[in-house]
Design a protein around this motif. Sequence first.
Motif, PDB file in Angstrom:
ATOM      1  N   ALA A   1       0.850  -1.212   0.000  1.00 46.17           N
ATOM      2  CA  ALA A   1       0.000   0.000   0.000  1.00 46.17           C
ATOM      3  C   ALA A   1       0.879   1.254   0.000  1.00 46.17           C
ATOM      4  CB  ALA A   1      -0.928  -0.015   1.207  1.00 46.17           C
ATOM      5  N   ALA A   2       1.983   1.209   0.772  1.00 46.29           N
ATOM      6  CA  ALA A   2       2.880   2.372   0.824  1.00 46.29           C
ATOM      7  C   ALA A   2       3.497   2.614  -0.557  1.00 46.29           C
ATOM      8  CB  ALA A   2       3.974   2.144   1.870  1.00 46.29           C
ATOM      9  N   HIS A   3       3.943   1.531  -1.224  1.00 44.20           N
ATOM     10  CA  HIS A   3       4.568   1.705  -2.546  1.00 44.20           C
ATOM     11  C   HIS A   3       3.579   2.260  -3.554  1.00 44.20           C
ATOM     12  CE1 HIS A   3       7.740  -1.425  -1.264  1.00 44.20           C
ATOM     13  NE2 HIS A   3       8.223  -0.209  -1.156  1.00 44.20           N
ATOM     14  N   VAL A   4       2.357   1.665  -3.572  1.00 44.88           N
ATOM     15  CA  VAL A   4       1.346   2.128  -4.538  1.00 44.88           C
ATOM     16  C   VAL A   4       0.975   3.589  -4.242  1.00 44.88           C
ATOM     17  CG1 VAL A   4      -1.026   1.769  -5.338  1.00 44.88           C
ATOM     18  CG2 VAL A   4       0.455  -0.195  -4.947  1.00 44.88           C
ATOM     19  N   GLY A   5       0.799   3.909  -2.955  1.00 44.68           N
ATOM     20  CA  GLY A   5       0.434   5.283  -2.575  1.00 44.68           C
ATOM     21  C   GLY A   5       1.500   6.279  -3.016  1.00 44.68           C
ATOM     22  N   HIS A   6       2.766   5.931  -2.802  1.00 46.07           N
ATOM     23  CA  HIS A   6       3.843   6.855  -3.183  1.00 46.07           C
ATOM     24  C   HIS A   6       3.913   7.011  -4.707  1.00 46.07           C
ATOM     25  CE1 HIS A   6       6.022   6.028   0.886  1.00 46.07           C
ATOM     26  NE2 HIS A   6       5.000   6.836   1.008  1.00 46.07           N
TER      27      HIS A   6
ATOM     28  N   LEU B   1       1.430   6.706  -6.777  1.00 49.19           N
ATOM     29  CA  LEU B   1       0.295   7.540  -7.192  1.00 49.19           C
ATOM     30  C   LEU B   1       0.561   9.016  -6.893  1.00 49.19           C
ATOM     31  CD1 LEU B   1      -2.813   5.409  -6.180  1.00 49.19           C
ATOM     32  CD2 LEU B   1      -2.151   6.103  -8.484  1.00 49.19           C
ATOM     33  N   LEU B   2       1.223   9.300  -5.754  1.00 47.78           N
ATOM     34  CA  LEU B   2       1.533  10.701  -5.437  1.00 47.78           C
ATOM     35  C   LEU B   2       2.466  11.283  -6.499  1.00 47.78           C
ATOM     36  CD1 LEU B   2       1.948  10.600  -1.545  1.00 47.78           C
ATOM     37  CD2 LEU B   2       0.316  11.995  -2.814  1.00 47.78           C
ATOM     38  N   TYR B   3       3.485  10.510  -6.877  1.00 54.42           N
ATOM     39  CA  TYR B   3       4.383  10.977  -7.954  1.00 54.42           C
ATOM     40  C   TYR B   3       3.569  11.245  -9.226  1.00 54.42           C
ATOM     41  CZ  TYR B   3       9.064  10.257  -5.954  1.00 54.42           C
ATOM     42  OH  TYR B   3      10.217  10.379  -5.226  1.00 54.42           O
ATOM     43  N   ALA B   4       2.718  10.260  -9.606  1.00 50.82           N
ATOM     44  CA  ALA B   4       1.968  10.378 -10.866  1.00 50.82           C
ATOM     45  C   ALA B   4       1.062  11.615 -10.830  1.00 50.82           C
ATOM     46  CB  ALA B   4       1.151   9.111 -11.107  1.00 50.82           C
ATOM     47  N   ILE B   5       0.346  11.816  -9.710  1.00 47.33           N
ATOM     48  CA  ILE B   5      -0.595  12.948  -9.650  1.00 47.33           C
ATOM     49  C   ILE B   5       0.151  14.277  -9.655  1.00 47.33           C
ATOM     50  CG2 ILE B   5      -2.312  14.117  -8.191  1.00 47.33           C
ATOM     51  CD1 ILE B   5      -3.486  11.527  -7.475  1.00 47.33           C
ATOM     52  N   LEU B   6       1.301  14.325  -8.959  1.00 47.87           N
ATOM     53  CA  LEU B   6       2.019  15.609  -8.881  1.00 47.87           C
ATOM     54  C   LEU B   6       2.717  15.951 -10.200  1.00 47.87           C
ATOM     55  CD1 LEU B   6       3.331  15.545  -5.224  1.00 47.87           C
ATOM     56  CD2 LEU B   6       1.470  16.896  -6.204  1.00 47.87           C
ATOM     57  N   ILE B   7       2.779  14.997 -11.117  1.00 45.48           N
ATOM     58  CA  ILE B   7       3.271  15.315 -12.462  1.00 45.48           C
ATOM     59  C   ILE B   7       2.069  15.582 -13.384  1.00 45.48           C
ATOM     60  CG2 ILE B   7       4.427  14.286 -14.478  1.00 45.48           C
ATOM     61  CD1 ILE B   7       6.499  13.164 -12.468  1.00 45.48           C
ATOM     62  N   ALA B   8       0.997  14.792 -13.215  1.00 40.71           N
ATOM     63  CA  ALA B   8      -0.184  14.955 -14.089  1.00 40.71           C
ATOM     64  C   ALA B   8      -0.943  16.262 -13.805  1.00 40.71           C
ATOM     65  CB  ALA B   8      -1.119  13.753 -13.926  1.00 40.71           C
ATOM     66  N   MET B   9      -0.950  16.715 -12.539  1.00 39.40           N
ATOM     67  CA  MET B   9      -1.707  17.946 -12.222  1.00 39.40           C
ATOM     68  C   MET B   9      -1.143  19.167 -12.930  1.00 39.40           C
ATOM     69  SD  MET B   9      -3.521  18.384  -8.632  1.00 39.40           S
ATOM     70  CE  MET B   9      -4.733  19.461  -9.349  1.00 39.40           C
TER      71      MET B   9
END
Length: 183
Positions: free
Chosen positions: A87-92, A94-102
């Motif tokens: 869960a920690a790996h997936v969450g991190h 996703l945070l990377y992906a969103i902070l680039i996609a936003m």
Amino acid sequence: MICNTRDSWGGPAKFLHWSVALLVLAQLGLGWAAVSWRLSPLKLDLFVWHKSTGLLIFGLMVVRAAWRLANPPPALPDAMPAWEKRAAHVGHLLLYAILIAMPLSGWIANSAANIPFRIFWRIPLPPIAAPDKAVADLAARVHLILFLGLSALLSLHIAAALRHHLVRRNGILTRMLPFGRRG
Ligand code: HEM
Ligand code: HEM
């Protein structure tokens, strides 16, 4: 310590984590303020701050992703259950992906709306999409949906960090703090 070790984050990873964290928190407030302010010169200034800070976050995240790929992270404690590690790996991730996609969706919205823009009133930002109202509306909608996802993920992320520190009493939080001891 520059590089990450088996049990702690190095200086650049900590610097990037906390500078992006502060900028993102400010950025969420700026986004809402810019959208909700009545039409006025201040509203336009809030948008310049919002878009400029967003592009700064984008730049830092690109550097951060490269640094993260070049530097294996410290291992998670053996006592942590496998599902929590996953869960920690997936969450991190996703945070990377969103902070680039936003920032990218904001940039596309700005380009497709054909709004000329200078980063911090100085550097002209080149468009990355042709003027098109439908594309601008879609990108703005994606931007909003990503914001909702980011808010949910950040709440979980911060709750998990506090739980590690206060309930589990392991070194996960302290090893990410600027002057924290190793976990
Ligand atoms: C906008 C705010 C934040 C963002 C975007 C964010 C993002 C991230 C990301 C992407 C990672 C993974 C690091 C990597 O694999 O390179 C991470 C790690 C971490 N974050 Fe945050 N974070 C934020 C705020 C916070 C806050 C407020 C805390 C503490 C309460 C915190 C505590 C931690 C800790 C302890 C780790 C390291 C986990 C480990 O050692 O495995 N973060 N954060
Ligand atoms: C990590 C970076 C960013 C975050 C967290 C963020 C967050 C937000 C938030 C919370 C809002 C208000 C809610 C909404 O209407 O979507 C917003 C609106 C907006 N943002 Fe961003 N933003 C980021 C980057 C950018 C960038 C780089 C640009 C442009 C270059 C941009 C352009 C816009 C625009 C044009 C709106 C208004 C959208 C509309 O008309 O509905 N944003 N942003």
